[in-house]
Design a protein around this motif. Sequence first.
Motif, PDB file in Angstrom:
ATOM      1  N   THR A   1      42.586  46.515  39.461  1.00  0.00           N
ATOM      2  CA  THR A   1      43.617  47.534  39.806  1.00  0.00           C
ATOM      3  C   THR A   1      44.670  47.630  38.972  1.00  0.00           C
ATOM      4  OG1 THR A   1      44.189  45.991  41.481  1.00  0.00           O
ATOM      5  CG2 THR A   1      42.726  47.672  41.982  1.00  0.00           C
TER       6      THR A   1
ATOM      7  N   ARG B   1      38.293  38.290  44.616  1.00  0.00           N
ATOM      8  CA  ARG B   1      39.829  38.919  44.711  1.00  0.00           C
ATOM      9  C   ARG B   1      40.597  39.066  43.430  1.00  0.00           C
ATOM     10  NH1 ARG B   1      42.265  34.302  47.314  1.00  0.00           N
ATOM     11  NH2 ARG B   1      41.771  35.454  49.398  1.00  0.00           N
TER      12      ARG B   1
ATOM     13  N   ARG C   1      39.441  42.072  41.634  1.00  0.00           N
ATOM     14  CA  ARG C   1      39.712  43.319  42.231  1.00  0.00           C
ATOM     15  C   ARG C   1      41.224  43.478  41.599  1.00  0.00           C
ATOM     16  NH1 ARG C   1      39.710  41.819  46.988  1.00  0.00           N
ATOM     17  NH2 ARG C   1      41.900  41.519  47.266  1.00  0.00           N
ATOM     18  N   ARG C   2      42.055  42.536  41.677  1.00  0.00           N
ATOM     19  CA  ARG C   2      43.442  42.364  41.434  1.00  0.00           C
ATOM     20  C   ARG C   2      43.612  42.829  40.008  1.00  0.00           C
ATOM     21  NH1 ARG C   2      46.147  37.204  44.775  1.00  0.00           N
ATOM     22  NH2 ARG C   2      46.085  38.307  46.746  1.00  0.00           N
TER      23      ARG C   2
END
Length: 312
Positions: free
Chosen positions: A55, A48, A51-52
Motif C-alpha cells: 500500500t 501485515r 500489506r503495508r
Amino acid sequence: MQSVARAPIDALRPRRLRRRNPLRFANRLPGGRLFDVFEDRPLGGRVRAVRRLVTVLLWTLLCMPVQALLLALPGDARARFPMLFHRVLCWLLGVKLQVIGTPCADRPVLFVANHSSWLDIPVLGAVLPAAFVAKAEVGTWPLIRTVARLGRTVFVSRNRGTTGKEAEAMRGRMAGGGSLVLFPEGTSNDGTRVLPFRSAFFAVADGARQVQPVSVVYDRLGGLPACRRDRPLFAWYGDMEMGSHVWRLARRSGARVTVVLHEPFPPGLLPNRKVLAAEAERIVALGAERLRQNRPVAPMAPRPGARLPVSG
C-alpha cells in the motif's frame, strides 16, 4: 447410624470434582523462565508487513503525478500536498503521530531537528510545511530520488568546492518564501542521544526569519513505552541495510513518534552561528531526553543571553 467427625475445612471442600482432570495453574510466567519477559519482542506478522509495503508503494505511485502537476501550477498546494502524502505514509506504516507545539507560520523558517532514521522524513514531512535538506547520495537512490525531487529537496554534498553554491541555493529557496528542514548533526545515530550540532550548517540561518528547534523521539512500541533495546528498530545508522530495516519496522504494531516543536526565534537573537548551533542543540537534546525518559515536555525557548559552553 454412627457419625464421623470432620475437620471444619473439610466441610468447605466439594465431595466430588465435576472435572476428571482439574485445572492446574503453573507458578511461573508463560514462555519459559521468569526473566524471558526481558527478551526481544516478537517480530509480528509477515502478512501485515507485505500489506503495508504494497500500500505504501501504491500510494507513492499515485501521488507522484499529482505532485508533478502541482509543481507546474501557482499557489501553495505544492507545499501542502506533500504533508498529506507523508501523513498517509505514516498511517500506512503503522506509526502514530503525536505533536506538541505549533509550526511557525512566519516564513521562511529554518527547522532544525535531531536525526536518527529515514523515518524522520515522513514524520517531519507530515508536520512541517517545508522542504528537506538532504545529502547528495539520496539523489542517486532509485525511486526515492524522484520522490525527493518532487518534494523540492535541496541536495548538498561534502565537497568544499560546491559549498558556496549549495548555500546560495538554500538562501534562494528561503528568499522565495520557502521553509527548510535541516539536520545539523550531519548524520543519523542510534536514537539514544543527540549528536553535536555543526555550526557550519547554520551559515544559511540569516536567510530565515525564524529558527525553530524540533525534537523527534520514537517513544512507543506495541502500545508500551519504548526502551533502549527498541531504539534499533526505529534508528537507521551505520551500515544498516535499508530494505531489511523497513521490513522489520513494517512487521511491528503500536509504534508512536512524538514531535516537539519548540519556540521559534529570530536568528539575530544570538550573537553568532556557533552560539546559535549550541543553543539549538541544547533545546533539542533536552526535549528528546525528557521524551526518552517518558517525562512531560513542553516547547522551550532559547536563552537570550546564551553563550558558548566553556570547555573544561
